[in-house]
Structure formats: structure tokens, C-alpha cells
Scaffold this motif. Sequence first.
Motif, PDB file in Angstrom:
ATOM      1  N   THR A 113       6.427  -4.905  -2.400  1.00 43.91           N
ATOM      2  CA  THR A 113       6.334  -4.168  -3.655  1.00 43.91           C
ATOM      3  C   THR A 113       6.091  -2.684  -3.388  1.00 43.91           C
ATOM      4  O   THR A 113       6.734  -1.818  -3.994  1.00 43.91           O
ATOM      5  N   VAL A 114       5.199  -2.375  -2.483  1.00 43.75           N
ATOM      6  CA  VAL A 114       4.929  -0.970  -2.133  1.00 43.75           C
ATOM      7  C   VAL A 114       6.180  -0.322  -1.550  1.00 43.75           C
ATOM      8  O   VAL A 114       6.534   0.813  -1.903  1.00 43.75           O
ATOM      9  N   LEU A 115       6.881  -1.027  -0.676  1.00 43.12           N
ATOM     10  CA  LEU A 115       8.075  -0.468  -0.049  1.00 43.12           C
ATOM     11  C   LEU A 115       9.183  -0.188  -1.068  1.00 43.12           C
ATOM     12  O   LEU A 115       9.813   0.879  -1.024  1.00 43.12           O
ATOM     13  N   VAL A 116       9.438  -1.109  -1.994  1.00 43.47           N
ATOM     14  CA  VAL A 116      10.498  -0.860  -2.970  1.00 43.47           C
ATOM     15  C   VAL A 116      10.091   0.214  -3.974  1.00 43.47           C
ATOM     16  O   VAL A 116      10.940   0.980  -4.435  1.00 43.47           O
ATOM     17  N   GLU A 117       8.815   0.295  -4.307  1.00 40.13           N
ATOM     18  CA  GLU A 117       8.374   1.362  -5.202  1.00 40.13           C
ATOM     19  C   GLU A 117       8.517   2.734  -4.519  1.00 40.13           C
ATOM     20  O   GLU A 117       8.907   3.712  -5.162  1.00 40.13           O
ATOM     21  N   LEU A 118       8.224   2.791  -3.240  1.00 40.09           N
ATOM     22  CA  LEU A 118       8.417   4.027  -2.482  1.00 40.09           C
ATOM     23  C   LEU A 118       9.899   4.386  -2.402  1.00 40.09           C
ATOM     24  O   LEU A 118      10.281   5.550  -2.581  1.00 40.09           O
ATOM     25  N   PHE A 171      10.302  -6.148  -7.731  1.00 37.80           N
ATOM     26  CA  PHE A 171      10.855  -4.929  -8.320  1.00 37.80           C
ATOM     27  C   PHE A 171      11.427  -5.273  -9.680  1.00 37.80           C
ATOM     28  O   PHE A 171      11.944  -6.366  -9.887  1.00 37.80           O
ATOM     29  N   ASP A 172      11.358  -4.364 -10.606  1.00 37.20           N
ATOM     30  CA  ASP A 172      11.881  -4.580 -11.951  1.00 37.20           C
ATOM     31  C   ASP A 172      13.405  -4.511 -11.894  1.00 37.20           C
ATOM     32  O   ASP A 172      14.022  -3.469 -12.119  1.00 37.20           O
TER      33      ASP A 172
END
Length: 115
Positions: A6-11, A112-113
Motif C-alpha cells: 500500500t505504501v509503495l503504490v501510494e508513493l 490501491f483504489d
Amino acid sequence: MVELLTVLVELAQFNSELLERSVSKNANIESFSVSQEHIDQLSNPTIEGFSFHDREDSHRLDYIRRKMPRPYNLAHFMTEGQTEDFIGAWDGDEDSGESFHNGGPPDWQTIFDIP
């Protein structure tokens, strides 16, 4: 593991938004062109003398070349069909007809959304 993903895709989403905004503000749109040669290089890599052609990647990259003339952020880049293809890849190899089991596909919205 889900938290790290989640952190990686948000970044990645954040960086893609910055790139899109910077390109829109500072670049000449005509300077963004993808040639068939670029698509071939990306979809047919050669590693240690072995060639790995991916027909699906070639098809998807050609679609992007035709429909999206400049960089967009990830959320705008993904179509419902592309998302289904990506998640569907977790079920197995389309070309060989063989399935592989790696715990099954993740829920589309967990990390991810996704549209």
C-alpha cells in the motif's frame, strides 16, 4: 505485506501525479512520442542471450501509444479492462493455458483504489 504494498503504490501514485503536473506545466506535448521500436524493446527484452517476448505487453503498450500522448498519473492511466487483465494474470498464464497458484488474486481495492 499488504501495508508495504500500500505504501509503495501510494508513493508511485504521488510521483506519477507530480510527473503529470510538471509535464503539463513545463513540457512541449509534441516531445512525448513513443515509437514502435520502443514498444519492441519493452515487450521483447533479451537477457543473457534469451529473448522473452510478451504479446500482451506489446498490445497494451501499443494501445497506450495510440490513446495517451503524454504521461498521466496512475489512477487516470488504468482502465477497467487493464485492471482486469492485471488481476487476471494472478490466475495463471494465458498463453500456455496453465494456471499457477500463488495465494490467489488480491482483492482489487485492498492495496490501491483501482477503477
